[in-house]
Design an enzyme around this catalytic site. Structure first.
Site, PDB file in Angstrom:
ATOM      1  N   ASP A   1      -7.039   4.328  -4.458  1.00  0.00           N
ATOM      2  CA  ASP A   1      -7.684   4.189  -3.146  1.00  0.00           C
ATOM      3  C   ASP A   1      -8.297   5.567  -2.885  1.00  0.00           C
ATOM      4  O   ASP A   1      -8.542   6.322  -3.849  1.00  0.00           O
ATOM      5  CB  ASP A   1      -6.662   3.782  -2.060  1.00  0.00           C
ATOM      6  CG  ASP A   1      -7.344   3.325  -0.764  1.00  0.00           C
ATOM      7  OD1 ASP A   1      -7.820   2.187  -0.702  1.00  0.00           O
ATOM      8  OD2 ASP A   1      -7.431   4.124   0.193  1.00  0.00           O
TER       9      ASP A   1
ATOM     10  N   LYS B   1       0.859  -1.194   0.000  1.00  0.00           N
ATOM     11  CA  LYS B   1       0.000   0.000   0.000  1.00  0.00           C
ATOM     12  C   LYS B   1       0.885   1.231   0.000  1.00  0.00           C
ATOM     13  O   LYS B   1       2.026   1.178   0.469  1.00  0.00           O
ATOM     14  CB  LYS B   1      -0.880   0.031   1.261  1.00  0.00           C
ATOM     15  CG  LYS B   1      -2.109   0.900   1.138  1.00  0.00           C
ATOM     16  CD  LYS B   1      -3.247   0.157   0.468  1.00  0.00           C
ATOM     17  CE  LYS B   1      -4.433   1.030   0.182  1.00  0.00           C
ATOM     18  NZ  LYS B   1      -5.588   0.228  -0.260  1.00  0.00           N
TER      19      LYS B   1
HETATM   20  P1  NDP Z   1     -12.945   7.941  -2.743  1.00  0.00           P
HETATM   21  O1  NDP Z   1     -11.845   8.885  -2.579  1.00  0.00           O
HETATM   22  O2  NDP Z   1     -13.531   7.715  -4.086  1.00  0.00           O
HETATM   23  O3  NDP Z   1     -14.131   8.267  -1.746  1.00  0.00           O
HETATM   24  C1  NDP Z   1     -13.908   8.326  -0.377  1.00  0.00           C
HETATM   25  C2  NDP Z   1     -15.221   8.663   0.304  1.00  0.00           C
HETATM   26  O4  NDP Z   1     -15.067   8.471   1.705  1.00  0.00           O
HETATM   27  C3  NDP Z   1     -15.640  10.113   0.109  1.00  0.00           C
HETATM   28  O5  NDP Z   1     -17.023  10.199   0.146  1.00  0.00           O
HETATM   29  C4  NDP Z   1     -14.986  10.770   1.304  1.00  0.00           C
HETATM   30  O6  NDP Z   1     -15.600  12.015   1.684  1.00  0.00           O
HETATM   31  C5  NDP Z   1     -15.206   9.729   2.372  1.00  0.00           C
HETATM   32  N1  NDP Z   1     -14.145   9.877   3.380  1.00  0.00           N
HETATM   33  C6  NDP Z   1     -12.814   9.842   3.172  1.00  0.00           C
HETATM   34  N2  NDP Z   1     -12.135  10.058   4.305  1.00  0.00           N
HETATM   35  C7  NDP Z   1     -13.068  10.251   5.240  1.00  0.00           C
HETATM   36  C8  NDP Z   1     -13.006  10.543   6.631  1.00  0.00           C
HETATM   37  N3  NDP Z   1     -11.812  10.673   7.250  1.00  0.00           N
HETATM   38  N4  NDP Z   1     -14.176  10.654   7.285  1.00  0.00           N
HETATM   39  C9  NDP Z   1     -15.362  10.518   6.648  1.00  0.00           C
HETATM   40  N5  NDP Z   1     -15.486  10.265   5.335  1.00  0.00           N
HETATM   41  C10 NDP Z   1     -14.362  10.145   4.652  1.00  0.00           C
HETATM   42  O7  NDP Z   1     -12.367   6.547  -2.164  1.00  0.00           O
HETATM   43  P2  NDP Z   1     -12.904   5.060  -2.393  1.00  0.00           P
HETATM   44  O8  NDP Z   1     -14.369   5.046  -2.577  1.00  0.00           O
HETATM   45  O9  NDP Z   1     -12.041   4.427  -3.402  1.00  0.00           O
HETATM   46  O10 NDP Z   1     -12.508   4.384  -1.001  1.00  0.00           O
HETATM   47  C11 NDP Z   1     -13.423   4.292   0.087  1.00  0.00           C
HETATM   48  C12 NDP Z   1     -12.975   3.177   1.016  1.00  0.00           C
HETATM   49  O11 NDP Z   1     -12.956   1.938   0.313  1.00  0.00           O
HETATM   50  C13 NDP Z   1     -11.570   3.336   1.609  1.00  0.00           C
HETATM   51  O12 NDP Z   1     -11.547   2.770   2.899  1.00  0.00           O
HETATM   52  C14 NDP Z   1     -10.720   2.472   0.679  1.00  0.00           C
HETATM   53  O13 NDP Z   1      -9.532   2.041   1.309  1.00  0.00           O
HETATM   54  C15 NDP Z   1     -11.673   1.317   0.432  1.00  0.00           C
HETATM   55  N6  NDP Z   1     -11.430   0.501  -0.749  1.00  0.00           N
HETATM   56  C16 NDP Z   1     -11.318   1.058  -1.983  1.00  0.00           C
HETATM   57  C17 NDP Z   1     -11.118   0.257  -3.083  1.00  0.00           C
HETATM   58  C18 NDP Z   1     -11.076   0.798  -4.465  1.00  0.00           C
HETATM   59  O14 NDP Z   1     -10.977  -0.001  -5.398  1.00  0.00           O
HETATM   60  N7  NDP Z   1     -11.170   2.103  -4.682  1.00  0.00           N
HETATM   61  C19 NDP Z   1     -10.969  -1.209  -2.946  1.00  0.00           C
HETATM   62  C20 NDP Z   1     -11.184  -1.691  -1.607  1.00  0.00           C
HETATM   63  C21 NDP Z   1     -11.385  -0.848  -0.557  1.00  0.00           C
HETATM   64  P3  NDP Z   1     -14.850  13.396   1.386  1.00  0.00           P
HETATM   65  O15 NDP Z   1     -15.021  13.634  -0.066  1.00  0.00           O
HETATM   66  O16 NDP Z   1     -15.548  14.380   2.251  1.00  0.00           O
HETATM   67  O17 NDP Z   1     -13.413  13.204   1.783  1.00  0.00           O
HETATM   68  O1  2IT Z   2      -8.002  -1.481  -0.719  1.00  0.00           O
HETATM   69  C1  2IT Z   2      -7.944  -1.975  -1.857  1.00  0.00           C
HETATM   70  O2  2IT Z   2      -8.058  -3.197  -2.034  1.00  0.00           O
HETATM   71  C2  2IT Z   2      -7.737  -1.082  -2.990  1.00  0.00           C
HETATM   72  N1  2IT Z   2      -7.678   0.124  -2.797  1.00  0.00           N
HETATM   73  C3  2IT Z   2      -7.568  -1.643  -4.371  1.00  0.00           C
HETATM   74  C4  2IT Z   2      -6.159  -2.100  -4.603  1.00  0.00           C
HETATM   75  C5  2IT Z   2      -5.850  -2.532  -6.015  1.00  0.00           C
HETATM   76  O3  2IT Z   2      -4.678  -2.857  -6.236  1.00  0.00           O
HETATM   77  O4  2IT Z   2      -6.725  -2.567  -6.883  1.00  0.00           O
END
Ligand code: NDP
Ligand code: 2IT
Length: 447
Positions: free
Chosen positions: A167, A127
């Protein structure tokens, strides 16, 4: 915990990195669930697998300097934790958020080891990210930051070494800038990143994969108790990549999404969220979720994100960030009759809240299993890049669905086999661990 070896190991981690609370939280959870495994597997203890698995193979911390639109020099801190390569090249996302520090990246990299093992694909765990805050930055500033970040990162990654992805704060725009800079520096067009655009080696369905996969996993949990998404009220936190596509698949499976949030507050739409409007606001305009209520009727906006768990729902999908669902939130969900909670985010549920949900017989899908669809589809993107072919949306989506069903099965079976039937937290940890542990043992200690 009765096992003295495990409690000593946890105590030594706490003594070594007392200032890494997120990492310690993630490590404790995994180690505690391995107690029944170690009773049967003295060989893994003898091979020092546990002491090794909690220490990253390599940690890279670097300066990222860039110039803002006013011509001022800015400096951020960049990270890449290459945690474990026992089963494949390091693989895991990059997070751009002001809260990023070594503890956060280590917890995410540690979770990624087991998640990637569960996908059945050959990917190790890693990561990275930076404390850079993308909010309010221009496209030019984002581009210059990404280029500077990649100038250093490019020395440490490669298609057979370490393959980053998105992420929080890293989506298609950022991956494009990062990929362009890697290509410029190395004069090489290779699949060194996933989540790429469709015109330069990306995979169909990668954008949707985490959210869709979360719903496929939840569908499997529900199926086991004779339930489905049909007619269910669903609360989803966050409104980023994972939340949006979890909402899309929920609707396709017959559920009704009534709430979404961001870090400032949440919207509640009892008749269902208009997802096209959310996509316009968040994906196109990069605005705040509060703007939703100004553009439509029948919805209300509420400051603060924790209140979202007080809404009555059948299914809750935390899809924002770590530790966003606390014990009070879990109690409110149970009081309101929640059936299932599945984690789209990484470690969004605090340990006492997880325990409360499990004790109250709520179906609980832990992130490292339930949100593995994103990295699984990244693995499929790597396969397509190696084949120099691209599969159709339907083909990738079908593979994703099969992988999520197999992860559910593996976690449920491991939970039953090791004495905690129905506990998918333990089951996912055990199933993911065993695959990595066998590979580490087979490869010897000084590898
Ligand atoms: P984005 O940046 O697309 O969206 C993040 C969302 O979470 C936004 O709505 C943001 O609000 C909110 N957020 C972020 N930080 C905080 C905080 N400290 N408190 C409250 N809300 C918060 O990210 P993703 O959708 O990609 O990721 C969301 C989660 O999913 C994370 O935990 C990530 O690690 C996990 N994840 C993502 C994957 C992927 O493929 N993208 C795969 C697996 C897991 P704001 O705009 O106000 O910051
Ligand atoms: O938390 C996660 O699994 C991710 N942000 C996706 C990682 C990836 O390599 O697609």
């Amino acid at each position: 915990m009765k096992n003295a070896y495990l409690s000593d190991l946890i105590a030594s981690l706490e003594a070594r990195d007392p200032n890494q609370p997120e990492f310690l939280q993630a490590a404790r959870e995994v180690l505690e669930s391995l107690e029944p495994v170690l009773e049967r597997r003295a060989d893994l203890v003898a091979a020092g697998v546990l002491e090794r698995i909690v220490e990253p193979e390599r940690t890279i911390i670097f300066r990222v300097s860039w110039v803002d639109d006013q011509g001022k020099t800015r400096v951020n801190r960049g990270f890449r934790v290459q945690f474990n390569s026992a089963i494949g090249p390091y693989k895991g996302g990059l997070r751009l958020h002001p809260s990023v520090n070594l503890s956060v990246i280590k917890f995410l990299g540690f979770e990624q080891i087991f998640k990637n093992a569960l996908t059945t694909l050959p990917m190790g765990g890693g990561k990275g990210g930076s404390d850079f805050d993308p909010k309010g930055k221009s496209d030019g500033e984002i581009m210059r930051f990404c280029q500077s970040f990649m100038t250093e990162l490019s020395k440490h990654i490669g298609q057979f070494t370490d393959v980053p992805a998105g992420d929080i704060g890293v989506g298609g725009r950022e991956i494009g800038f990062l990929f362009g800079q890697y290509k410029r520096l190395r004069n090489e067009v290779v699949g060194v990143l996933t989540g790429k655009g469709l015109t330069y080696g990306g995979s169909l369905a990668r954008t949707e994969a985490t959210g869709y996969g979360l719903c496929y996993f939840t569908r499997e949990m529900l199926r086991d108790v004779g339930q489905s998404f049909q007619g269910k009220t669903v609360v989803i936190s966050g409104s980023g990549n994972v939340a949006i596509y979890a909402a899309e698949k929920t609707a396709q499976l017959g559920g009704k999404v009534v709430a979404l949030s961001d870090s400032a507050g949440y919207i509640y739409a009892p008749d269902g969220i208009d997802l096209a409007l959310v996509k316009q606001l968040k994906e196109v305009e990069r605005g705040r979720i509060s703007e939703y209520v100004k553009r439509t009727t029948g919805a209300s906006y509420h400051e603060g994100c924790a209140g979202i768990w007080n809404l009555k729902c059948d299914i809750a999908l935390p899809c924002a960030t770590q530790n966003e669902l606390d014990l009070d939130g879990a109690k409110a969900l149970v009081r309101n009759g929640v059936i299932a909670v599945a984690e789209g985010a990484n470690m969004p549920t605090r340990p006492d809240a997880v325990k409360y949900l499990l004790d109250n017989k709520v179906l609980f899908g832990p992130g490292k299993a339930a949100n593995a669809g994103g990295v699984a589809t990244s693995g499929l993107e790597m396969s397509q890049n190696s084949l120099r072919l691209s599969w159709t949306f339907e083909e990738v989506d079908k593979r994703l669905d099969d992988i999520m069903s197999s992860i559910y099965k593996a976690a449920a079976e491991a939970a039953a086999e090791y004495g905690t039937p129905g506990n998918l937290v333990a089951g996912a940890n055990i199933a993911g661990f065993l695959k990595v542990a066998e590979a580490m043992k087979a490869q010897g200690i000084a590898y």
